[in-house]
Scaffold this motif. Structure first.
Motif, PDB file in Angstrom:
ATOM      1  N   ASN A   1       9.098  28.169  26.467  1.00  0.00           N
ATOM      2  CA  ASN A   1       8.659  29.407  25.824  1.00  0.00           C
ATOM      3  C   ASN A   1       9.375  29.651  24.499  1.00  0.00           C
ATOM      4  O   ASN A   1       8.996  30.566  23.757  1.00  0.00           O
ATOM      5  CB  ASN A   1       8.880  30.593  26.756  1.00  0.00           C
ATOM      6  N   ALA A   2      10.422  28.885  24.213  1.00  0.00           N
ATOM      7  CA  ALA A   2      11.167  29.064  22.966  1.00  0.00           C
ATOM      8  C   ALA A   2      10.320  28.583  21.797  1.00  0.00           C
ATOM      9  O   ALA A   2       9.891  27.418  21.762  1.00  0.00           O
ATOM     10  CB  ALA A   2      12.481  28.300  23.024  1.00  0.00           C
ATOM     11  N   THR A   3      10.090  29.469  20.833  1.00  0.00           N
ATOM     12  CA  THR A   3       9.284  29.091  19.658  1.00  0.00           C
ATOM     13  C   THR A   3      10.116  28.367  18.622  1.00  0.00           C
ATOM     14  O   THR A   3       9.597  27.573  17.843  1.00  0.00           O
ATOM     15  CB  THR A   3       8.666  30.338  19.035  1.00  0.00           C
ATOM     16  N   LYS A   4      11.416  28.669  18.599  1.00  0.00           N
ATOM     17  CA  LYS A   4      12.320  28.015  17.669  1.00  0.00           C
ATOM     18  C   LYS A   4      13.542  27.548  18.443  1.00  0.00           C
ATOM     19  O   LYS A   4      14.039  28.244  19.304  1.00  0.00           O
ATOM     20  CB  LYS A   4      12.754  28.969  16.561  1.00  0.00           C
ATOM     21  N   CYS A   5      13.979  26.334  18.112  1.00  0.00           N
ATOM     22  CA  CYS A   5      15.141  25.810  18.828  1.00  0.00           C
ATOM     23  C   CYS A   5      15.907  24.898  17.892  1.00  0.00           C
ATOM     24  O   CYS A   5      15.366  23.945  17.322  1.00  0.00           O
ATOM     25  CB  CYS A   5      14.691  25.036  20.070  1.00  0.00           C
ATOM     26  N   SER A   6      17.196  25.195  17.740  1.00  0.00           N
ATOM     27  CA  SER A   6      18.071  24.377  16.890  1.00  0.00           C
ATOM     28  C   SER A   6      18.883  23.438  17.754  1.00  0.00           C
ATOM     29  O   SER A   6      18.787  23.457  18.990  1.00  0.00           O
ATOM     30  CB  SER A   6      18.991  25.299  16.088  1.00  0.00           C
ATOM     31  N   ASN A   7      19.699  22.621  17.094  1.00  0.00           N
ATOM     32  CA  ASN A   7      20.576  21.730  17.855  1.00  0.00           C
ATOM     33  C   ASN A   7      21.558  22.527  18.695  1.00  0.00           C
ATOM     34  O   ASN A   7      21.895  22.138  19.830  1.00  0.00           O
ATOM     35  CB  ASN A   7      21.322  20.795  16.913  1.00  0.00           C
ATOM     36  N   GLY A   8      22.012  23.664  18.154  1.00  0.00           N
ATOM     37  CA  GLY A   8      22.899  24.510  18.926  1.00  0.00           C
ATOM     38  C   GLY A   8      22.190  25.084  20.139  1.00  0.00           C
ATOM     39  O   GLY A   8      22.766  25.213  21.227  1.00  0.00           O
ATOM     40  N   GLY A   9      20.927  25.440  19.968  1.00  0.00           N
ATOM     41  CA  GLY A   9      20.158  25.955  21.089  1.00  0.00           C
ATOM     42  C   GLY A   9      19.944  24.897  22.174  1.00  0.00           C
ATOM     43  O   GLY A   9      19.960  25.194  23.379  1.00  0.00           O
ATOM     44  N   ARG A  10      19.747  23.648  21.716  1.00  0.00           N
ATOM     45  CA  ARG A  10      19.575  22.582  22.698  1.00  0.00           C
ATOM     46  C   ARG A  10      20.862  22.347  23.479  1.00  0.00           C
ATOM     47  O   ARG A  10      20.857  22.083  24.680  1.00  0.00           O
ATOM     48  CB  ARG A  10      19.148  21.299  21.987  1.00  0.00           C
ATOM     49  N   GLY A  11      21.974  22.490  22.773  1.00  0.00           N
ATOM     50  CA  GLY A  11      23.247  22.368  23.468  1.00  0.00           C
ATOM     51  C   GLY A  11      23.444  23.498  24.462  1.00  0.00           C
ATOM     52  O   GLY A  11      23.994  23.288  25.562  1.00  0.00           O
ATOM     53  N   LEU A  12      22.986  24.711  24.076  1.00  0.00           N
ATOM     54  CA  LEU A  12      23.090  25.843  24.992  1.00  0.00           C
ATOM     55  C   LEU A  12      22.219  25.615  26.234  1.00  0.00           C
ATOM     56  O   LEU A  12      22.617  25.967  27.354  1.00  0.00           O
ATOM     57  CB  LEU A  12      22.664  27.121  24.264  1.00  0.00           C
ATOM     58  N   MET A  13      21.042  24.996  26.038  1.00  0.00           N
ATOM     59  CA  MET A  13      20.183  24.685  27.189  1.00  0.00           C
ATOM     60  C   MET A  13      20.895  23.746  28.161  1.00  0.00           C
ATOM     61  O   MET A  13      20.887  23.963  29.384  1.00  0.00           O
ATOM     62  CB  MET A  13      18.877  24.031  26.719  1.00  0.00           C
ATOM     63  N   GLN A  14      21.555  22.728  27.611  1.00  0.00           N
ATOM     64  CA  GLN A  14      22.270  21.784  28.469  1.00  0.00           C
ATOM     65  C   GLN A  14      23.425  22.477  29.191  1.00  0.00           C
ATOM     66  O   GLN A  14      23.681  22.225  30.377  1.00  0.00           O
ATOM     67  CB  GLN A  14      22.784  20.614  27.643  1.00  0.00           C
ATOM     68  N   LEU A  15      24.137  23.341  28.468  1.00  0.00           N
ATOM     69  CA  LEU A  15      25.239  24.065  29.088  1.00  0.00           C
ATOM     70  C   LEU A  15      24.727  24.961  30.214  1.00  0.00           C
ATOM     71  O   LEU A  15      25.330  25.008  31.300  1.00  0.00           O
ATOM     72  CB  LEU A  15      25.958  24.917  28.023  1.00  0.00           C
ATOM     73  N   ASP A  16      23.598  25.639  29.974  1.00  0.00           N
ATOM     74  CA  ASP A  16      23.065  26.554  30.979  1.00  0.00           C
ATOM     75  C   ASP A  16      22.673  25.808  32.263  1.00  0.00           C
ATOM     76  O   ASP A  16      23.078  26.200  33.369  1.00  0.00           O
ATOM     77  CB  ASP A  16      21.844  27.291  30.423  1.00  0.00           C
ATOM     78  N   TYR A  17      21.881  24.756  32.113  1.00  0.00           N
ATOM     79  CA  TYR A  17      21.398  24.131  33.354  1.00  0.00           C
ATOM     80  C   TYR A  17      22.502  23.373  34.060  1.00  0.00           C
ATOM     81  O   TYR A  17      22.486  23.254  35.288  1.00  0.00           O
ATOM     82  CB  TYR A  17      20.154  23.266  33.101  1.00  0.00           C
ATOM     83  N   ARG A  18      23.523  22.865  33.290  1.00  0.00           N
ATOM     84  CA  ARG A  18      24.633  22.194  33.980  1.00  0.00           C
ATOM     85  C   ARG A  18      25.475  23.202  34.756  1.00  0.00           C
ATOM     86  O   ARG A  18      25.891  22.933  35.889  1.00  0.00           O
ATOM     87  CB  ARG A  18      25.485  21.428  32.975  1.00  0.00           C
ATOM     88  N   GLN A  19      25.735  24.336  34.159  1.00  0.00           N
ATOM     89  CA  GLN A  19      26.478  25.376  34.863  1.00  0.00           C
ATOM     90  C   GLN A  19      25.706  25.862  36.105  1.00  0.00           C
ATOM     91  O   GLN A  19      26.280  26.078  37.177  1.00  0.00           O
ATOM     92  CB  GLN A  19      26.741  26.562  33.914  1.00  0.00           C
ATOM     93  N   LEU A  20      24.386  25.988  35.933  1.00  0.00           N
ATOM     94  CA  LEU A  20      23.568  26.451  37.042  1.00  0.00           C
ATOM     95  C   LEU A  20      23.600  25.456  38.208  1.00  0.00           C
ATOM     96  O   LEU A  20      23.769  25.838  39.364  1.00  0.00           O
ATOM     97  CB  LEU A  20      22.125  26.665  36.559  1.00  0.00           C
ATOM     98  N   PHE A  21      23.508  24.173  37.897  1.00  0.00           N
ATOM     99  CA  PHE A  21      23.473  23.174  38.967  1.00  0.00           C
ATOM    100  C   PHE A  21      24.836  22.975  39.615  1.00  0.00           C
ATOM    101  O   PHE A  21      24.919  22.625  40.801  1.00  0.00           O
ATOM    102  CB  PHE A  21      22.944  21.838  38.433  1.00  0.00           C
ATOM    103  N   VAL A  22      25.921  23.209  38.837  1.00  0.00           N
ATOM    104  CA  VAL A  22      27.251  23.127  39.454  1.00  0.00           C
ATOM    105  C   VAL A  22      27.388  24.212  40.523  1.00  0.00           C
ATOM    106  O   VAL A  22      27.887  23.958  41.635  1.00  0.00           O
ATOM    107  CB  VAL A  22      28.344  23.261  38.378  1.00  0.00           C
ATOM    108  N   LYS A  23      26.967  25.416  40.196  1.00  0.00           N
ATOM    109  CA  LYS A  23      27.064  26.511  41.160  1.00  0.00           C
ATOM    110  C   LYS A  23      26.052  26.332  42.297  1.00  0.00           C
ATOM    111  O   LYS A  23      26.347  26.666  43.451  1.00  0.00           O
ATOM    112  CB  LYS A  23      26.844  27.837  40.443  1.00  0.00           C
ATOM    113  N   LEU A  24      24.884  25.828  41.954  1.00  0.00           N
ATOM    114  CA  LEU A  24      23.874  25.588  42.989  1.00  0.00           C
ATOM    115  C   LEU A  24      24.344  24.515  43.965  1.00  0.00           C
ATOM    116  O   LEU A  24      24.085  24.596  45.174  1.00  0.00           O
ATOM    117  CB  LEU A  24      22.546  25.181  42.344  1.00  0.00           C
TER     118      LEU A  24
END
Length: 894
Positions: free
Chosen positions: A799-822
């Protein structure tokens, strides 16, 4: 008289053309004879030739016409005269013989005349020399002879008057031969004195006595049909031999046996058919027998008919033993006639075996067709099958017949019964499913189908370390079956012996007899009642002695009461297949239908509220199995009606994770049922034909194996509600994905998802307090949670209309943190389906060629996800348009 010249010329050889001339004359003569009117051959008294000729004279009567007619008649007269002379010459020898015979008779008559003359001379001499005293002596002698004759006749009359009483006394003593002999001798004596009127009347009475005696013999002969007495029959045979009616008696005896079959059948049915009149036919009586009385009536019918069969069997055996009485190689005409009679009787008796068995078979078939066999209770039906099986064994001993007609009838009726019985079980299963509470039934941890009483006799085929020996045991089944058949034949043959008064059907009146005893199946060697666990086999479930139900323990078995009902039905079906191997395929098919119906109901009940895309949840094997089953289960056009979801089933409560406990019980019970079916497969392969095993293999590989795949769509119904998708997507949409620097902390939506997952875990513990959740089940549930979360993340990232390299890094950080807790919450290591998110996020870094390859190969991502990826990853407008065209041209996933 012929002249001397003609006599001399008669023996000379014919001329050169004499033969041809004679042939020509013969042909011409025949032509002339054909032209003669038939009226000329009439007797002279009836026909006037001259008048006939004048009446048929030619007109006009010219001289030439009259001359031609005269020549023609003259020629016809010559031909007829010549033909007559020829015929007379042919009969000359016969005429000479007749003349010689006349001369001989004339000489004999001359001798007779001489004898008469001589006799007259002697009579004249006697009349001149004898005196009156001599004539007086002769008269006295003549009177004496007359008086002796009268006394002899009076003595004969006295004896003949006592014949009736003597015959009755002999018949009372069963001295049939002596009685017939007395009557025949008396008739001969009476025939020699027909001149007395009283003796003529006695002859008539003797004939009546003989007729009455024959009726008495026939009555005794009919009694042989029910109880064969060798001594009585030997006396009867001697009596009929004396009468010269041996063959007629044998014909009559066979008629009596046919009547005995019919009368015995009527007598067996009469107590069970209620009030019946004398004119009631057998088929009408069969219709009058109530269904609950039919098995007992069939037993009585078989016992009555067996008595007739035993009597006839003993009759044939008696004749075979006394057949050696004939004199072999004798040229005496009387002995030859006796041998012919014996051979006729032997053939008649041999044919009678088949005839009587066919009559018995027809009676049994008529009764079964009218008795509503398909409505019998299961145990009664098994008893009927046992009775019919024993009847076929009796027939094999009786006449060597394999009872193909009865066997086909048994098979047809068995298939009809099991289909009707199965229809009732399917309706019962539908009722169970519609009222099932989907609660776990407490059973021991090691519970399987062998703990049910219906599978007790299958232990030797399905027990531990014995499943592999099933094929070997079945390979020996033919030999074992043959041995059983021989034992049964010896057992049944004992009932045919003259000393036996019992029948092979008596065992069915014993209340303690088992089905294995009925069908002659031996128990497992070495097994005894002490080795079994009767309490466990009789109970619906078994609990540990420690007080805690083993179902609560880790790794417990999850079953429902409906699951146990399906297994019990399978056990009953297998019993029928065990006792009727010829319908084993039908048994396998209806067993499979039970599983299909249960499996389809679980799917329909617990996937109706699936609110996510199911393309990745259904394996091809599961989809094919459900499609196949749905063709036979449906409200319209299906063979079985679709069950309605239970009204008490609540799948909306969030506190219960939307019925996750019930879903787990339903799915795991279906999986357990599939495993029990897999346990049965080795045995089922041994009871069906070699070419039919592909049905088992196909069902095992494509339906039973798909049971595990049912976890994904059913558990996803609860897992998809573990996280509020809309709130999560809204939270993800508020994240700025076009940041220039890489964030050190994950986004807030991660914590929101984690909190929802934690709530799900707490509620799952409450479910585990009610349902036994082993690691496999828990992993399946958490796998569906993980699958839903990763798809939720990809949806949010797309759903993201704009995504930078920093945003892509944030995506990786989010799902890795989520899966660690999951991973910590669920216990899954690693959490499945992470690659789905990881590949999608890393795709942002791919070059133009790599991105095109990703779009082409990764069909698991939707067009929306790929379009969002292209939009954010491609800065070049031309590349973006080209990749967009590739995405839009993709074929939709199947």
């Amino acid at each position: 008289m012929l002249s001397e010249d003609s006599v001399e010329k008669r023996n000379e050889p014919p001329g050169v053309n004499s033969r041809s001339l004679s042939v020509a004359h013969s042909a011409a003569d025949l032509e002339v004879l054909r032209e003669i009117d038939n009226v000329y051959f009439s007797p002279p008294s009836e026909f006037d030739a001259a008048r006939y000729v004048l009446e048929h004279a030619p007109a006009p009567a010219t001289c030439q016409a009259v001359e031609e007619m005269f020549v023609k008649l003259k020629r016809q007269q010559q031909v007829v005269s010549g033909k007559a002379l020829h015929l007379i010459s042919q009969q000359r020898d016969n005429c000479d013989r007749e003349f010689a015979e006349i001369q001989r008779i004339r000489a004999e008559l001359a001798k007779a005349v001489d004898k008469c003359r001589e006799a007259r001379q002697h009579l004249g001499h006697a009349s001149n020399n004898l005196t009156m005293s001599t004539f007086a002596i002769l008269r006295s002698v003549r009177k004496r002879q007359i008086i002796k004759s009268v006394l002899k006749s009076l003595e004969l009359l006295r004896k003949l008057r006592s014949v009736e009483a003597d015959v009755a006394a002999l018949l009372a003593k069963r001295e049939y031969y002596e009685a017939i002999d007395l009557i025949l001798r008396s008739r001969k004596a009476a025939a020699r004195h027909k001149e007395y009127k009283c003796i003529a009347d006695l002859s008539s009475r003797l004939q009546d006595t003989l007729d009455m005696t024959e009726e008495r013999l026939d009555s005794v002969l009919s009694g042989v049909c029910y109880h064969f007495d060798a001594d009585v029959f030997a006396k009867l045979k001697r009596a009929y031999d004396l009468l010269g009616k041996t063959q007629a008696a044998m014909e009559q005896l066979h008629m009596h046996y046919s009547s005995a079959v019919n009368e015995s059948s009527m007598e067996a049915l009469r107590p069970h058919a209620g009030e019946v009149s004398i004119e009631t036919k057998f088929q009408e009586m069969c219709l009058g027998v109530a269904a609950n009385k039919a098995p007992g009536c069939l037993l009585d019918l078989c016992e009555k008919l067996f008595k007739v069969m035993r009597s006839y069997y003993q009759l044939v055996d008696w004749h075979s033993k006394h057949d050696d009485e004939r004199v072999r190689g004798s040229n005496n005409v009387l002995e030859i006639e006796r041998n012919v009679s014996r051979e006729y009787i032997r053939q008649k008796l041999k044919a009678g075996l088949i005839r009587i068995w066919h009559d018995v078979q027809a009676k049994i078939s008529t009764f079964l067709k009218s008795s509503g066999l398909e409505e019998y209770p299961f145990e009664k039906f098994i008893q009927v099958l046992g009775i019919l099986r024993r009847l076929t064994q009796v027939a094999e001993v009786f006449c060597g017949d394999t009872s193909d007609l009865l066997q086909d009838f048994i098979r047809t009726q068995s298939v009809s019964y099991i289909e009707n019985y199965h229809r009732g079980r399917m309706e019962e299963l539908k009722l169970f499913l519609e009222n099932e509470g989907w609660e776990q039934c407490p059973v021991r941890q090691s519970f399987n189908l062998l703990h049910l009483q219906e599978f007790r006799q299958f232990k030797k085929y399905l027990g531990p370390a014995k499943a592999e020996q099933g094929a070997k045991s079945t390979a020996q089944s033919d030999t074992t079956s043959s041995a059983h058949s021989q034992d049964d034949s010896v057992y049944i043959a004992r009932h045919f012996s003259p000393k036996s008064t019992s029948s092979p059907f008596e065992m069915f009146r014993d209340e303690g007899v088992t089905n294995d005893d009925i069908f002659g199946i031996e128990p497992e060697p070495g097994s005894s009642d002490s080795d079994e666990e009767p309490d466990e086999l009789r109970a619906d479930y078994v609990e540990d002695a420690e007080g805690e139900s083993p179902a609560r323990a880790r790794g417990g078995v999850i079953v429902t009461s409906t699951t146990l009902s399906v297994l019990r039905n399978c056990g009953q079906y297998l019993q029928i297949g065990r006792y009727l191997p010829q319908i084993s395929l039908e048994v396998v098919v209806i067993m499979n239908q039970l599983f299909d119906y249960y499996f389809h109901a679980v799917h329909e009940f617990f996937t109706a509220d699936l609110d996510v895309a199911s393309a990745t949840l259904y394996t091809p094997k599961l989809s094919a199995a459900l499609k196949r089953i749905s063709n036979s289960v449906g409200a319209e056009g299906g063979r079985f009606l679709r069950p309605e979801p239970p009204r008490q089933l609540d799948l909306t409560s969030e506190a219960d994770l939307h019925g996750l406990g019930e879903r787990i019980v339903a799915v795991e019970s279906a999986i357990f049922l599939a495993r029990q079916y897999q346990l049965l497969q080795p045995y089922l392969e041994t009871i069906v034909a070699q070419h039919q095993r592909m049905i088992l293999e196909h069902f095992s590989e494509n339906t039973l194996a798909a049971a595990v795949d049912l976890r994904a769509p059913v558990y996803m119904c609860s897992a998809s509600r573990a996280v509020d998708a809309r709130s999560a997507l809204v939270a993800m949409s508020q994240v700025k994905w076009d940041v220039k620097s890489v964030a050190v902390e994950h986004s807030p939506y991660v914590d929101m998802i984690v909190r929802r997952v934690q709530v799900f875990a707490l509620r799952l513990e409450n479910v585990a307090a009610k349902v036994s959740l082993n690691r496999e089940v828990l992993n399946s549930v958490w796998s569906m949670v993980s699958k839903f979360v990763v798809h939720l993340l990809v949806e949010g990232f797309s759903n993201a209309t704009k995504c930078s390299n920093g945003g892509r890094g944030l995506m990786q950080l989010d799902y890795r943190q989520l899966f660690v807790k999951l991973e910590k919450i669920s216990g899954l290591k690693p959490v499945p389906y992470q690659d789905y998110v990881d590949r999608y996020v890393k795709a942002y870094y791919l070059p133009r060629s790599g991105l095109e390859e990703f779009i082409t190969e990764r069909t698991e991502y939707s067009d929306k996800h790929l379009l969002a990826l292209v939009t954010c990853a491609c800065e070049n407008k031309r590349d973006r348009q080209a990749l967009t065209a590739i995405i839009e041209g993709r074929e939709p996933p199947t």
